[in-house]
Design a protein around this motif. Structure first.
Motif, mmCIF file in Angstrom:
data_model
loop_
_atom_site.group_PDB
_atom_site.id
_atom_site.type_symbol
_atom_site.label_atom_id
_atom_site.label_comp_id
_atom_site.label_asym_id
_atom_site.label_seq_id
_atom_site.Cartn_x
_atom_site.Cartn_y
_atom_site.Cartn_z
ATOM 1 N N LEU A 155 -21.945 8.424 -54.857
ATOM 2 C CA LEU A 155 -21.865 8.000 -56.256
ATOM 3 C C LEU A 155 -21.819 9.179 -57.217
ATOM 4 O O LEU A 155 -20.966 9.235 -58.107
ATOM 5 C CB LEU A 155 -23.061 7.124 -56.614
ATOM 6 C CG LEU A 155 -23.239 5.857 -55.811
ATOM 7 C CD1 LEU A 155 -24.521 5.156 -56.226
ATOM 8 C CD2 LEU A 155 -22.043 4.943 -55.981
ATOM 9 N N ALA A 156 -22.764 10.096 -57.075
ATOM 10 C CA ALA A 156 -22.883 11.173 -58.056
ATOM 11 C C ALA A 156 -23.706 12.302 -57.460
ATOM 12 O O ALA A 156 -24.512 12.085 -56.558
ATOM 13 C CB ALA A 156 -23.556 10.666 -59.332
ATOM 14 N N THR B 169 -22.222 18.251 -62.890
ATOM 15 C CA THR B 169 -22.248 16.945 -62.244
ATOM 16 C C THR B 169 -20.859 16.531 -61.777
ATOM 17 O O THR B 169 -19.842 17.018 -62.266
ATOM 18 C CB THR B 169 -22.784 15.874 -63.201
ATOM 19 O OG1 THR B 169 -21.959 15.835 -64.376
ATOM 20 C CG2 THR B 169 -24.221 16.179 -63.604
ATOM 21 N N ARG B 170 -20.825 15.622 -60.830
ATOM 22 C CA ARG B 170 -19.577 15.004 -60.402
ATOM 23 C C ARG B 170 -19.864 13.576 -60.007
ATOM 24 O O ARG B 170 -20.990 13.255 -59.625
ATOM 25 C CB ARG B 170 -18.934 15.774 -59.250
ATOM 26 C CG ARG B 170 -19.776 15.890 -57.993
ATOM 27 C CD ARG B 170 -19.103 16.816 -56.975
ATOM 28 N NE ARG B 170 -19.921 17.016 -55.782
ATOM 29 C CZ ARG B 170 -19.741 16.349 -54.654
ATOM 30 N NH1 ARG B 170 -18.776 15.453 -54.549
ATOM 31 N NH2 ARG B 170 -20.520 16.601 -53.606
ATOM 32 N N TYR B 171 -18.826 12.730 -60.136
ATOM 33 C CA TYR B 171 -18.992 11.295 -59.938
ATOM 34 C C TYR B 171 -17.854 10.716 -59.115
ATOM 35 O O TYR B 171 -16.722 11.189 -59.174
ATOM 36 C CB TYR B 171 -19.034 10.571 -61.289
ATOM 37 C CG TYR B 171 -20.187 10.959 -62.154
ATOM 38 C CD1 TYR B 171 -20.099 12.003 -63.065
ATOM 39 C CD2 TYR B 171 -21.399 10.263 -62.070
ATOM 40 C CE1 TYR B 171 -21.168 12.363 -63.856
ATOM 41 C CE2 TYR B 171 -22.479 10.606 -62.867
ATOM 42 C CZ TYR B 171 -22.361 11.665 -63.752
ATOM 43 O OH TYR B 171 -23.427 12.005 -64.539
ATOM 44 N N ASP C 126 -15.121 7.855 -58.630
ATOM 45 C CA ASP C 126 -14.316 7.124 -59.618
ATOM 46 C C ASP C 126 -14.882 5.738 -59.889
ATOM 47 O O ASP C 126 -14.761 5.217 -60.999
ATOM 48 C CB ASP C 126 -12.872 7.010 -59.131
ATOM 49 C CG ASP C 126 -12.135 8.340 -59.186
ATOM 50 O OD1 ASP C 126 -11.091 8.448 -58.519
ATOM 51 O OD2 ASP C 126 -12.603 9.255 -59.894
ATOM 52 N N VAL D 177 -17.804 4.751 -60.344
ATOM 53 C CA VAL D 177 -18.939 4.668 -61.267
ATOM 54 C C VAL D 177 -18.779 5.577 -62.481
ATOM 55 O O VAL D 177 -19.626 5.557 -63.378
ATOM 56 C CB VAL D 177 -20.265 5.000 -60.547
ATOM 57 C CG1 VAL D 177 -20.472 4.051 -59.380
ATOM 58 C CG2 VAL D 177 -20.314 6.454 -60.098
ATOM 59 N N LYS D 178 -17.712 6.340 -62.516
ATOM 60 C CA LYS D 178 -17.510 7.283 -63.628
ATOM 61 C C LYS D 178 -17.446 6.515 -64.941
ATOM 62 O O LYS D 178 -16.743 5.514 -65.066
ATOM 63 C CB LYS D 178 -16.223 8.061 -63.393
ATOM 64 C CG LYS D 178 -16.082 9.312 -64.236
ATOM 65 C CD LYS D 178 -14.837 10.096 -63.821
ATOM 66 C CE LYS D 178 -14.923 10.609 -62.404
ATOM 67 N NZ LYS D 178 -13.739 11.427 -62.031
ATOM 68 N N PHE E 148 -22.240 5.311 -64.787
ATOM 69 C CA PHE E 148 -23.461 5.896 -64.222
ATOM 70 C C PHE E 148 -23.589 7.337 -64.685
ATOM 71 O O PHE E 148 -22.594 8.047 -64.827
ATOM 72 C CB PHE E 148 -23.426 5.874 -62.698
ATOM 73 C CG PHE E 148 -23.534 4.504 -62.078
ATOM 74 C CD1 PHE E 148 -23.463 3.346 -62.820
ATOM 75 C CD2 PHE E 148 -23.683 4.387 -60.701
ATOM 76 C CE1 PHE E 148 -23.549 2.098 -62.230
ATOM 77 C CE2 PHE E 148 -23.777 3.150 -60.093
ATOM 78 C CZ PHE E 148 -23.710 2.000 -60.863
ATOM 79 N N THR E 149 -24.832 7.779 -64.878
ATOM 80 C CA THR E 149 -25.098 9.156 -65.270
ATOM 81 C C THR E 149 -26.236 9.713 -64.429
ATOM 82 O O THR E 149 -27.315 9.101 -64.367
ATOM 83 C CB THR E 149 -25.479 9.245 -66.754
ATOM 84 O OG1 THR E 149 -24.429 8.694 -67.552
ATOM 85 C CG2 THR E 149 -25.698 10.697 -67.166
ATOM 86 N N ILE E 150 -25.999 10.858 -63.811
ATOM 87 C CA ILE E 150 -27.035 11.529 -63.040
ATOM 88 C C ILE E 150 -27.644 12.625 -63.899
ATOM 89 O O ILE E 150 -26.938 13.301 -64.656
ATOM 90 C CB ILE E 150 -26.478 12.106 -61.717
ATOM 91 C CG1 ILE E 150 -27.606 12.620 -60.827
ATOM 92 C CG2 ILE E 150 -25.433 13.179 -61.966
ATOM 93 C CD1 ILE E 150 -27.144 12.988 -59.416
ATOM 94 N N LEU F 126 -30.740 8.301 -61.963
ATOM 95 C CA LEU F 126 -29.402 7.718 -62.020
ATOM 96 C C LEU F 126 -29.468 6.572 -63.019
ATOM 97 O O LEU F 126 -30.064 5.531 -62.740
ATOM 98 C CB LEU F 126 -28.942 7.207 -60.654
ATOM 99 C CG LEU F 126 -27.505 6.708 -60.632
ATOM 100 C CD1 LEU F 126 -26.522 7.883 -60.828
ATOM 101 C CD2 LEU F 126 -27.190 5.976 -59.321
#
Length: 120
Positions: free
Chosen positions: A48-49, A58-60, A62, A64-65, A68-70, A81
């Motif tokens: 997910l992230a 950060t990277r996500y 696709d 959840v981009k 969602f935020t980590i 998350l």
């Protein structure tokens, strides 16, 4: 190695939000990144992230981009998350994991998981 404990899962309606937490302990000086994954019944584990330990980039995935935020709070030894605009297909067990020592390494340490159920 580090020890990881997830929390914050639960039942939420579609369109709602949840914030998952991953409390970590142990030696993190070799940590490259921390990540979140999920696995739904009968499906493969899905990335997910991730957040780099140094610098915090950060990277996500696709899928959840934008939803969602980590993030992390070093003072609390916790990685988060934040999940917004949840959908029934987000229902799964969510895991945090540690990647060390480089970007080419596997995520080798895992928490026990926390269940997220999104109702329609």
């Amino acid at each position: 190695q580090v020890q990881l404990v997830e929390s914050g899962g639960g039942l939420v309606r579609a369109g709602g939000s949840l914030r998952l937490s991953c409390a970590y302990s142990g030696r993190t000086f070799s940590t490259y990144a921390m990540g979140w994954f999920r696995q739904a019944p009968g499906k493969e584990r899905e990335f997910l992230a991730a957040i780099r330990w140094s610098g915090g980039s950060t990277r996500y995935a696709d899928s959840v981009k934008g939803r969602f935020t980590i993030s992390r709070d070093n003072a609390k030894n916790t990685v988060y998350l934040q999940m917004n605009s949840l959908k029934p297909k987000d229902t799964a067990t969510y895991y945090c994991a540690e990647q060390r020592p480089t970007a080419l390494s596997d995520f080798g340490s895992w928490g026990q998981g926390t269940q997220v159920t999104v109702s329609s």
